[in-house]
Design a protein around this motif. Sequence first.
Motif, PDB file in Angstrom:
ATOM      1  N   VAL A 150       0.823  -1.212   0.000  1.00 24.74           N
ATOM      2  CA  VAL A 150       0.000   0.000   0.000  1.00 24.74           C
ATOM      3  C   VAL A 150       0.857   1.262   0.000  1.00 24.74           C
ATOM      4  O   VAL A 150       0.524   2.249  -0.670  1.00 24.74           O
ATOM      5  CB  VAL A 150      -0.969  -0.022   1.197  1.00 24.74           C
ATOM      6  CG1 VAL A 150      -1.804   1.266   1.232  1.00 24.74           C
ATOM      7  CG2 VAL A 150      -1.890  -1.242   1.120  1.00 24.74           C
ATOM      8  N   GLU A 151       1.969   1.252   0.711  1.00 21.53           N
ATOM      9  CA  GLU A 151       2.819   2.441   0.747  1.00 21.53           C
ATOM     10  C   GLU A 151       3.384   2.761  -0.628  1.00 21.53           C
ATOM     11  O   GLU A 151       3.424   3.931  -1.043  1.00 21.53           O
ATOM     12  CB  GLU A 151       3.958   2.245   1.752  1.00 21.53           C
ATOM     13  CG  GLU A 151       3.504   2.284   3.201  1.00 21.53           C
ATOM     14  CD  GLU A 151       4.681   2.228   4.157  1.00 21.53           C
ATOM     15  OE1 GLU A 151       5.845   2.279   3.691  1.00 21.53           O
ATOM     16  OE2 GLU A 151       4.444   2.130   5.368  1.00 21.53           O
ATOM     17  N   THR A 209       0.563   4.179  -2.752  1.00 21.61           N
ATOM     18  CA  THR A 209       0.247   5.555  -2.364  1.00 21.61           C
ATOM     19  C   THR A 209       1.303   6.521  -2.867  1.00 21.61           C
ATOM     20  O   THR A 209       0.988   7.605  -3.380  1.00 21.61           O
ATOM     21  CB  THR A 209       0.103   5.636  -0.839  1.00 21.61           C
ATOM     22  OG1 THR A 209      -0.911   4.712  -0.410  1.00 21.61           O
ATOM     23  CG2 THR A 209      -0.285   7.040  -0.406  1.00 21.61           C
ATOM     24  N   ARG A 232      -8.983   2.249   0.406  1.00 21.79           N
ATOM     25  CA  ARG A 232      -8.237   1.932   1.617  1.00 21.79           C
ATOM     26  C   ARG A 232      -7.026   2.826   1.847  1.00 21.79           C
ATOM     27  O   ARG A 232      -6.364   2.709   2.869  1.00 21.79           O
ATOM     28  CB  ARG A 232      -7.794   0.459   1.572  1.00 21.79           C
ATOM     29  CG  ARG A 232      -8.952  -0.524   1.601  1.00 21.79           C
ATOM     30  CD  ARG A 232      -9.869  -0.250   2.764  1.00 21.79           C
ATOM     31  NE  ARG A 232     -11.052  -1.096   2.783  1.00 21.79           N
ATOM     32  CZ  ARG A 232     -12.203  -0.756   3.332  1.00 21.79           C
ATOM     33  NH1 ARG A 232     -12.332   0.436   3.899  1.00 21.79           N
ATOM     34  NH2 ARG A 232     -13.221  -1.600   3.326  1.00 21.79           N
ATOM     35  N   ASN A 233      -6.718   3.712   0.933  1.00 24.02           N
ATOM     36  CA  ASN A 233      -5.644   4.692   1.155  1.00 24.02           C
ATOM     37  C   ASN A 233      -6.148   6.087   0.777  1.00 24.02           C
ATOM     38  O   ASN A 233      -5.671   6.698  -0.184  1.00 24.02           O
ATOM     39  CB  ASN A 233      -4.377   4.315   0.376  1.00 24.02           C
ATOM     40  CG  ASN A 233      -4.599   4.245  -1.130  1.00 24.02           C
ATOM     41  OD1 ASN A 233      -5.734   4.087  -1.598  1.00 24.02           O
ATOM     42  ND2 ASN A 233      -3.530   4.366  -1.906  1.00 24.02           N
ATOM     43  N   GLU A 261      -5.530   8.879   1.790  1.00 26.99           N
ATOM     44  CA  GLU A 261      -4.499   9.920   1.758  1.00 26.99           C
ATOM     45  C   GLU A 261      -3.907  10.101   0.361  1.00 26.99           C
ATOM     46  O   GLU A 261      -3.187  11.074   0.111  1.00 26.99           O
ATOM     47  CB  GLU A 261      -3.385   9.576   2.760  1.00 26.99           C
ATOM     48  CG  GLU A 261      -2.571   8.326   2.441  1.00 26.99           C
ATOM     49  CD  GLU A 261      -3.204   7.033   2.935  1.00 26.99           C
ATOM     50  OE1 GLU A 261      -2.483   6.020   3.011  1.00 26.99           O
ATOM     51  OE2 GLU A 261      -4.416   7.032   3.251  1.00 26.99           O
ATOM     52  N   VAL A 262      -4.206   9.181  -0.564  1.00 31.32           N
ATOM     53  CA  VAL A 262      -3.649   9.256  -1.908  1.00 31.32           C
ATOM     54  C   VAL A 262      -4.456  10.166  -2.828  1.00 31.32           C
ATOM     55  O   VAL A 262      -4.001  10.498  -3.933  1.00 31.32           O
ATOM     56  CB  VAL A 262      -3.564   7.837  -2.527  1.00 31.32           C
ATOM     57  CG1 VAL A 262      -4.920   7.409  -3.099  1.00 31.32           C
ATOM     58  CG2 VAL A 262      -2.532   7.773  -3.647  1.00 31.32           C
TER      59      VAL A 262
END
Length: 325
Positions: A77-78, A81, A310-311, A313-314
């Motif tokens: 995921v990181e 993102t 689910r992310n 912040e992206v």
Amino acid sequence: MRKILSTHPLHPRATSMLAGAGRLVVASALDAKTLAAEAKDADIVIVRAPLPPELFAGASLLRAAIRHGAGLDMIPVEAATAAGVLVANVPAVNARSVAEHVMFTALALLRRFRMMDRVLRARGWLAGREHANSTSELAGKTIGIVGLGAVGQAVGHIAAHGFDLNVVATTRSLRPAPERVGFLSIDALVEQSDIIVLCCPLTEETRGLISRERIARMKPNALLINVSRGPVVDDEALIEALRSGRIGGAALDVFATQPLPPSHPYFSFDNVIITPHMAGITEESMMRMGVGAANEALLVLADKLPVNLRNPEVIERYRRRFPAP
């Protein structure tokens, strides 16, 4: 035409849903190099196998990585993102399938099915029937559920209402417990449960959660059922407990190394049920997961955000890459 890369074939209903939205391509292999190469010109990746982080650096058109299921451990995921790629999943849709698998394996262990079946075939009717004398019922036992998400709640419901089990659980959430479910600490749960079911996600908190010390706390006839992720359990400690007869048995659907090597010690125990990471796979769940992933893909291709993003912040970075119409 937009490219939708899927690591595996999809249910026919999902395939037909995507037919008008883009060109659906199934990955030719699942190694990191192949996946990264085949994702370079993809707009969407539908995920049922681990993605390499480098995939996101080279996929300039990629809008979203969509998990065909709930667990996000297959998606870095990181890295997604950082590359401005949306990550989504399809939660809860295989919970019933996994919960039914849990009850199936618990019954098989308590009824000594593997041993009975082997002896029956090798030595005949009466020899196989002898195993019945040391079998046990589910009713009245205590089942401890580690992780009370969709799967854990489904297990608890079937256990309490279908088999009259006492249900206890441990969970990070402080939401009210479902009907007939009591909360315990992880150590109290391990000590009091006849059947321990692992339904938690793999995180830094849960890695090694069922440690040597906690296995030592288990009841002598306790059963351990793992439908979460392999690294939640200390394999070496569990193997030692099985060899010494310290616990009653185990049903394992997930492993730290997959596929599990044929020479692995787990295969040597009659009181261990091994399944190839298929607890959540049924005709019905595959349809629900495929349709759910296809719906999320269609939203993204229509310049909308997925329902199960689910992310979040992206979003700002994603919109710089793909401005909203």
